[in-house]
Enzyme design. Structure first.
Site, PDB file in Angstrom:
ATOM      1  N   ARG A  98       0.852  -1.179   0.000  1.00  0.00           N
ATOM      2  CA  ARG A  98       0.000   0.000   0.000  1.00  0.00           C
ATOM      3  C   ARG A  98       0.896   1.240   0.000  1.00  0.00           C
ATOM      4  O   ARG A  98       2.070   1.177   0.368  1.00  0.00           O
ATOM      5  CB  ARG A  98      -0.890   0.012   1.242  1.00  0.00           C
ATOM      6  CG  ARG A  98      -1.935  -1.073   1.276  1.00  0.00           C
ATOM      7  CD  ARG A  98      -2.587  -1.188   2.649  1.00  0.00           C
ATOM      8  NE  ARG A  98      -3.181   0.080   3.083  1.00  0.00           N
ATOM      9  CZ  ARG A  98      -3.597   0.312   4.327  1.00  0.00           C
ATOM     10  NH1 ARG A  98      -3.457  -0.614   5.258  1.00  0.00           N
ATOM     11  NH2 ARG A  98      -4.154   1.472   4.629  1.00  0.00           N
TER      12      ARG A  98
ATOM     13  N   SER B  34       0.499   4.086   1.794  1.00  0.00           N
ATOM     14  CA  SER B  34       0.488   4.944   2.981  1.00  0.00           C
ATOM     15  C   SER B  34       1.884   5.050   3.577  1.00  0.00           C
ATOM     16  O   SER B  34       2.761   4.208   3.324  1.00  0.00           O
ATOM     17  CB  SER B  34      -0.473   4.386   4.032  1.00  0.00           C
ATOM     18  OG  SER B  34       0.034   3.175   4.578  1.00  0.00           O
TER      19      SER B  34
ATOM     20  N   LYS C 158      -2.989  -8.327  10.364  1.00  0.00           N
ATOM     21  CA  LYS C 158      -4.333  -8.173  10.905  1.00  0.00           C
ATOM     22  C   LYS C 158      -5.344  -7.770   9.823  1.00  0.00           C
ATOM     23  O   LYS C 158      -6.549  -7.921  10.024  1.00  0.00           O
ATOM     24  CB  LYS C 158      -4.354  -7.148  12.045  1.00  0.00           C
ATOM     25  CG  LYS C 158      -4.100  -5.700  11.635  1.00  0.00           C
ATOM     26  CD  LYS C 158      -4.099  -4.793  12.853  1.00  0.00           C
ATOM     27  CE  LYS C 158      -3.840  -3.338  12.492  1.00  0.00           C
ATOM     28  NZ  LYS C 158      -4.897  -2.746  11.672  1.00  0.00           N
ATOM     29  N   ASP C 159      -4.873  -7.248   8.688  1.00  0.00           N
ATOM     30  CA  ASP C 159      -5.765  -6.852   7.595  1.00  0.00           C
ATOM     31  C   ASP C 159      -5.955  -7.945   6.556  1.00  0.00           C
ATOM     32  O   ASP C 159      -6.721  -7.770   5.603  1.00  0.00           O
ATOM     33  CB  ASP C 159      -5.208  -5.607   6.884  1.00  0.00           C
ATOM     34  CG  ASP C 159      -5.164  -4.387   7.783  1.00  0.00           C
ATOM     35  OD1 ASP C 159      -6.026  -4.289   8.682  1.00  0.00           O
ATOM     36  OD2 ASP C 159      -4.275  -3.539   7.580  1.00  0.00           O
TER      37      ASP C 159
ATOM     38  N   THR D 274     -11.824   5.858  16.820  1.00  0.00           N
ATOM     39  CA  THR D 274     -11.247   4.626  16.291  1.00  0.00           C
ATOM     40  C   THR D 274     -12.117   4.159  15.129  1.00  0.00           C
ATOM     41  O   THR D 274     -13.319   4.411  15.113  1.00  0.00           O
ATOM     42  CB  THR D 274     -11.167   3.504  17.353  1.00  0.00           C
ATOM     43  OG1 THR D 274     -10.677   2.306  16.728  1.00  0.00           O
ATOM     44  CG2 THR D 274     -12.533   3.212  17.966  1.00  0.00           C
TER      45      THR D 274
ATOM     46  N   SER E 217     -12.061   0.851  14.354  1.00  0.00           N
ATOM     47  CA  SER E 217     -12.123  -0.586  14.575  1.00  0.00           C
ATOM     48  C   SER E 217     -13.348  -0.970  15.397  1.00  0.00           C
ATOM     49  O   SER E 217     -13.495  -0.514  16.533  1.00  0.00           O
ATOM     50  CB  SER E 217     -10.860  -1.046  15.312  1.00  0.00           C
ATOM     51  OG  SER E 217     -11.051  -2.290  15.954  1.00  0.00           O
TER      52      SER E 217
ATOM     53  N   ARG F 260     -13.797  -3.684  16.929  1.00  0.00           N
ATOM     54  CA  ARG F 260     -13.300  -4.330  18.148  1.00  0.00           C
ATOM     55  C   ARG F 260     -12.927  -3.293  19.200  1.00  0.00           C
ATOM     56  O   ARG F 260     -13.318  -3.383  20.369  1.00  0.00           O
ATOM     57  CB  ARG F 260     -12.088  -5.203  17.786  1.00  0.00           C
ATOM     58  CG  ARG F 260     -11.553  -6.048  18.914  1.00  0.00           C
ATOM     59  CD  ARG F 260     -10.201  -5.643  19.442  1.00  0.00           C
ATOM     60  NE  ARG F 260      -9.265  -5.152  18.461  1.00  0.00           N
ATOM     61  CZ  ARG F 260      -8.247  -4.373  18.803  1.00  0.00           C
ATOM     62  NH1 ARG F 260      -8.074  -3.971  20.045  1.00  0.00           N
ATOM     63  NH2 ARG F 260      -7.406  -3.937  17.884  1.00  0.00           N
ATOM     64  N   ARG F 261     -12.180  -2.259  18.797  1.00  0.00           N
ATOM     65  CA  ARG F 261     -11.823  -1.215  19.757  1.00  0.00           C
ATOM     66  C   ARG F 261     -13.049  -0.454  20.250  1.00  0.00           C
ATOM     67  O   ARG F 261     -13.122  -0.063  21.421  1.00  0.00           O
ATOM     68  CB  ARG F 261     -10.814  -0.251  19.119  1.00  0.00           C
ATOM     69  CG  ARG F 261      -9.442  -0.868  18.877  1.00  0.00           C
ATOM     70  CD  ARG F 261      -8.539   0.071  18.103  1.00  0.00           C
ATOM     71  NE  ARG F 261      -7.229  -0.518  17.851  1.00  0.00           N
ATOM     72  CZ  ARG F 261      -6.508  -0.293  16.769  1.00  0.00           C
ATOM     73  NH1 ARG F 261      -6.984   0.498  15.803  1.00  0.00           N
ATOM     74  NH2 ARG F 261      -5.325  -0.860  16.622  1.00  0.00           N
TER      75      ARG F 261
ATOM     76  N   ARG G  97     -11.651   7.414  10.357  1.00  0.00           N
ATOM     77  CA  ARG G  97     -10.816   6.884   9.285  1.00  0.00           C
ATOM     78  C   ARG G  97      -9.639   7.818   9.081  1.00  0.00           C
ATOM     79  O   ARG G  97      -9.600   8.934   9.580  1.00  0.00           O
ATOM     80  CB  ARG G  97     -11.616   6.774   7.978  1.00  0.00           C
ATOM     81  CG  ARG G  97     -12.697   5.709   7.972  1.00  0.00           C
ATOM     82  CD  ARG G  97     -12.156   4.295   8.082  1.00  0.00           C
ATOM     83  NE  ARG G  97     -11.106   4.012   7.139  1.00  0.00           N
ATOM     84  CZ  ARG G  97     -11.285   3.672   5.864  1.00  0.00           C
ATOM     85  NH1 ARG G  97     -12.498   3.590   5.379  1.00  0.00           N
ATOM     86  NH2 ARG G  97     -10.262   3.415   5.080  1.00  0.00           N
ATOM     87  N   GLY G  98      -8.667   7.376   8.281  1.00  0.00           N
ATOM     88  CA  GLY G  98      -7.514   8.201   7.981  1.00  0.00           C
ATOM     89  C   GLY G  98      -6.222   7.579   8.464  1.00  0.00           C
ATOM     90  O   GLY G  98      -6.216   6.629   9.244  1.00  0.00           O
ATOM     91  N   ASN G  99      -5.090   8.123   7.978  1.00  0.00           N
ATOM     92  CA  ASN G  99      -3.795   7.593   8.387  1.00  0.00           C
ATOM     93  C   ASN G  99      -3.450   8.058   9.806  1.00  0.00           C
ATOM     94  O   ASN G  99      -4.202   8.817  10.436  1.00  0.00           O
ATOM     95  CB  ASN G  99      -2.708   7.976   7.378  1.00  0.00           C
ATOM     96  CG  ASN G  99      -2.547   9.488   7.239  1.00  0.00           C
ATOM     97  OD1 ASN G  99      -2.722  10.238   8.189  1.00  0.00           O
ATOM     98  ND2 ASN G  99      -2.206   9.940   6.045  1.00  0.00           N
TER      99      ASN G  99
ATOM    100  N   THR H 191      -3.305  11.849  10.387  1.00  0.00           N
ATOM    101  CA  THR H 191      -4.647  12.430  10.350  1.00  0.00           C
ATOM    102  C   THR H 191      -5.371  12.193  11.666  1.00  0.00           C
ATOM    103  O   THR H 191      -6.010  13.095  12.228  1.00  0.00           O
ATOM    104  CB  THR H 191      -5.461  11.841   9.189  1.00  0.00           C
ATOM    105  OG1 THR H 191      -4.826  12.154   7.952  1.00  0.00           O
ATOM    106  CG2 THR H 191      -6.885  12.386   9.185  1.00  0.00           C
ATOM    107  N   ARG H 192      -5.278  10.999  12.186  1.00  0.00           N
ATOM    108  CA  ARG H 192      -5.967  10.668  13.434  1.00  0.00           C
ATOM    109  C   ARG H 192      -5.365  11.425  14.613  1.00  0.00           C
ATOM    110  O   ARG H 192      -6.103  11.967  15.443  1.00  0.00           O
ATOM    111  CB  ARG H 192      -5.920   9.158  13.665  1.00  0.00           C
ATOM    112  CG  ARG H 192      -6.638   8.376  12.574  1.00  0.00           C
ATOM    113  CD  ARG H 192      -6.646   6.889  12.860  1.00  0.00           C
ATOM    114  NE  ARG H 192      -7.160   6.154  11.703  1.00  0.00           N
ATOM    115  CZ  ARG H 192      -7.800   5.000  11.774  1.00  0.00           C
ATOM    116  NH1 ARG H 192      -8.032   4.447  12.943  1.00  0.00           N
ATOM    117  NH2 ARG H 192      -8.229   4.395  10.684  1.00  0.00           N
TER     118      ARG H 192
ATOM    119  N   CYS I   3     -11.827  -9.577   9.360  1.00  0.00           N
ATOM    120  CA  CYS I   3     -10.786  -8.832  10.053  1.00  0.00           C
ATOM    121  C   CYS I   3     -11.346  -7.730  10.943  1.00  0.00           C
ATOM    122  O   CYS I   3     -10.699  -7.304  11.894  1.00  0.00           O
ATOM    123  CB  CYS I   3      -9.821  -8.197   9.047  1.00  0.00           C
ATOM    124  SG  CYS I   3      -9.268  -9.263   7.725  1.00  0.00           S
TER     125      CYS I   3
END
Length: 317
Positions: A9, A11, A79-80, A123, A125, A127-128, A145-147, A150-151, A241
């Site tokens: 990817r 990123s 994990k992805d 988040t 996720s 799960r989170r 969302r975002g890298n 960004t977060r 995932c």
């Protein structure tokens, strides 16, 4: 082979972790390594991870490029990576795992316990989200969302009070020490199956000798065994995932221990199972065999405990 092409990817995080792998392949194979950035649907879409379906949104484009022959190996965040096999592809190596924990990155040095009532925590996720709602029902959980930059920027700007990110990703970008305010214990806060690990996927065919040698040198048997156990829980539960499932496997005193928890999306319900297996040896083959055994028992317990009644799993209820 004049050069080995490594797909990834585009990123900043993906490029950083792929550069490390590319350097190791180059050192072992003694040939030039070319990094091939590939745009994925998960990178360009602004929809939530849950609405995108989670499974494979970051992996599909990489896999298709590998099948087409645009590259010789691709680097995934494990994990992805979906647990279902992809026709014509296999995991060629699993490098040594980095920190598998989640990190809270909060303003003013807050920890999860000390965040003020009603604090906004971001988040993407499921799960989170479930874990946050379980641990602190008073928090406002914001889909994000975002890298990484960004977060973290949302916290710096004051729009959010905190975000939860993977410690491994922060570490690979050199941001763990300055950005994180708390590392969440795996015993209380299990993370996604395979979190902190990478997977090198290749075509299921006779590999060039230099690439085969490089992958063998990079593979880490203990990481392969523990992440296989975690991911097999997902496979048994037919969960993607992005399902609200945390799993942690460790090797200690000759035993492979696996603990997994399934959460309801609202965090109000959860079920946990733990089991251990004794590998015949610490070879990668025997660890994977032990992983299959322990994951099957854990998954059976989770289903017996009612996981399919409150979590978005595909198994028959």
């Amino acid at each position: 082979m004049s050069a080995i092409r490594v797909g990834t990817r585009g990123s900043a995080l993906a490029l950083a972790q792929t550069q490390t792998i590319a350097n190791r392949i180059a050192a072992s194979a003694g040939v030039e390594v070319e990094i091939v950035p590939i745009e994925t649907h998960g990178d360009v879409s602004t929809e939530s991870l849950a609405s995108l379906g989670g499974t494979g949104v970051f992996a599909s484009a990489l896999r298709e490029a590998l099948v087409r022959g645009d590259c010789d190996v691709v680097v995934h965040s494990l994990k992805d990576l979906p647990t279902d096999p992809f026709p014509g592809l296999v995991i060629g190596a699993t490098p040594k795992r980095a920190d598998a924990r989640d990190a809270l990155c909060a303003r003013a040095g807050f920890t999860l316990d000390s965040l003020p009532e009603g604090a906004r925590v971001g988040t993407g996720s499921p799960r989170r989200m479930a874990q946050l709602r379980k641990a602190r029902p008073d928090l406002t959980v914001v889909d994000l969302r975002g890298n990484i930059d960004t977060r973290l920027g949302r916290v710096a700007e004051g729009d959010l009070d905190a975000v939860v990110l993977a410690a491994a990703g922060l570490g690979r970008l050199g941001r763990l020490d300055d950005a994180s305010t708390e590392l969440l214990s795996l015993s209380d806060w299990p993370t996604a199956p395979g979190q902190g690990a990478l997977a090198l996927e290749v075509r299921d065919e006779k590999l060039d000798h230099l690439l085969h040698t490089a992958l063998a040198a990079i593979n880490h048997g203990s990481t392969e065994g523990t992440t296989t156990a975690e991911r097999l829980v997902l496979a048994h539960l037919e969960a993607g995932c992005a399902a609200p499932i945390g799993a942690t496997a460790v090797i200690d005193d000759g035993l492979l221990f696996l603990t997994a928890t399934v959460y309801s999306p609202d965090g109000l319900r959860s079920v946990t199972s733990s089991h251990a297996a004794t590998p015949d040896s610490h070879s990668a083959l025997h660890l994977v065999e032990a992983a299959r055994d322990v994951a099957g028992r854990v998954a059976t317990d989770l289903l017996a405990g009612g996981a399919a009644d409150f979590a978005p799993l595909k198994v028959s209820k």
